[in-house]
Design a protein around this motif. Structure first.
Motif, PDB file in Angstrom:
ATOM      1  N   SER A  97      53.626 -16.905   5.173  1.00 24.57           N
ATOM      2  CA  SER A  97      53.648 -18.364   5.117  1.00 24.57           C
ATOM      3  C   SER A  97      52.824 -18.882   6.290  1.00 24.57           C
ATOM      4  O   SER A  97      52.950 -18.392   7.406  1.00 24.57           O
ATOM      5  CB  SER A  97      55.068 -18.906   5.237  1.00 24.57           C
ATOM      6  N   ARG A  98      51.986 -19.877   6.015  1.00 26.60           N
ATOM      7  CA  ARG A  98      51.210 -20.510   7.079  1.00 26.60           C
ATOM      8  C   ARG A  98      51.973 -21.755   7.505  1.00 26.60           C
ATOM      9  O   ARG A  98      52.274 -22.614   6.681  1.00 26.60           O
ATOM     10  CB  ARG A  98      49.827 -20.892   6.585  1.00 26.60           C
ATOM     11  N   ILE A  99      52.321 -21.831   8.800  1.00 29.11           N
ATOM     12  CA  ILE A  99      53.055 -22.988   9.299  1.00 29.11           C
ATOM     13  C   ILE A  99      52.230 -23.709  10.350  1.00 29.11           C
ATOM     14  O   ILE A  99      51.406 -23.095  11.044  1.00 29.11           O
ATOM     15  CB  ILE A  99      54.440 -22.606   9.869  1.00 29.11           C
ATOM     16  N   GLU A 100      52.442 -25.013  10.432  1.00 26.27           N
ATOM     17  CA  GLU A 100      51.768 -25.836  11.429  1.00 26.27           C
ATOM     18  C   GLU A 100      52.831 -26.467  12.316  1.00 26.27           C
ATOM     19  O   GLU A 100      53.812 -27.025  11.818  1.00 26.27           O
ATOM     20  CB  GLU A 100      50.950 -26.932  10.751  1.00 26.27           C
ATOM     21  N   ILE A 101      52.640 -26.373  13.626  1.00 24.29           N
ATOM     22  CA  ILE A 101      53.592 -26.933  14.577  1.00 24.29           C
ATOM     23  C   ILE A 101      53.267 -28.413  14.751  1.00 24.29           C
ATOM     24  O   ILE A 101      52.164 -28.764  15.163  1.00 24.29           O
ATOM     25  CB  ILE A 101      53.529 -26.209  15.938  1.00 24.29           C
ATOM     26  N   GLN A 102      54.231 -29.285  14.432  1.00 20.06           N
ATOM     27  CA  GLN A 102      53.988 -30.720  14.493  1.00 20.06           C
ATOM     28  C   GLN A 102      54.448 -31.326  15.808  1.00 20.06           C
ATOM     29  O   GLN A 102      53.700 -32.064  16.434  1.00 20.06           O
ATOM     30  CB  GLN A 102      54.683 -31.417  13.317  1.00 20.06           C
ATOM     31  N   THR A 103      55.686 -31.070  16.221  1.00 13.29           N
ATOM     32  CA  THR A 103      56.180 -31.628  17.479  1.00 13.29           C
ATOM     33  C   THR A 103      56.934 -30.565  18.259  1.00 13.29           C
ATOM     34  O   THR A 103      57.500 -29.646  17.678  1.00 13.29           O
ATOM     35  CB  THR A 103      57.146 -32.812  17.242  1.00 13.29           C
TER      36      THR A 103
END
Length: 127
Positions: A97-103
């Motif tokens: 899974s590709r995840i993006e860190i938002q905060t």
């Protein structure tokens, strides 16, 4: 002088990752749908002063968004024993899974649940 950025160490799928806001990374497949956000376990917060560990992390969280589910690179595994004619070839592709860190480090806020009005509660008791 370089500007210091906040970072966090999070635990996802039994592994630990050091992340910053805006970064993306590949982790083992998560049971979260694409486009949804989740809050991984936070182990450490740092980058602005002393790092925070343990009890100092109360109320702190990291928000990550699952952008997509992908397959990793193909890995080929070969076995061979000499002079016996034994050869095996096998391979696999990891589900990721590709995840993006938002905060990072924002206080966890919970919206209060909708409370029943006191007049309807009194009416239910009277019945």
């Amino acid at each position: 002088m370089a500007e210091k950025q906040a970072y966090a160490v999070i635990a996802v799928g039994g592994k630990q990752y050091r992340v910053r806001e805006g970064e993306w990374l590949l982790v083992d497949r998560l049971a979260v749908e694409e486009g949804k956000t989740f809050h991984p376990d936070v182990l450490l917060l740092g980058g602005d002063g002393e790092p925070k560990l343990g009890d100092k992390l109360k109320g702190q969280q990291v928000t990550a968004k699952v952008t997509e589910h992908v397959l990793g690179q193909k890995v080929i595994v070969g076995k061979h024993k000499r002079r016996t004619g034994y050869r095996r070839r096998n391979g696999h592709r990891s589900r990721l899974s590709r995840i993006e860190i938002q905060t990072i480090g924002k206080k966890a806020t919970r919206e209060p649940a909708a409370k029943k009005s006191t007049t309807t509660a009194k009416k239910e008791k009277a019945d």
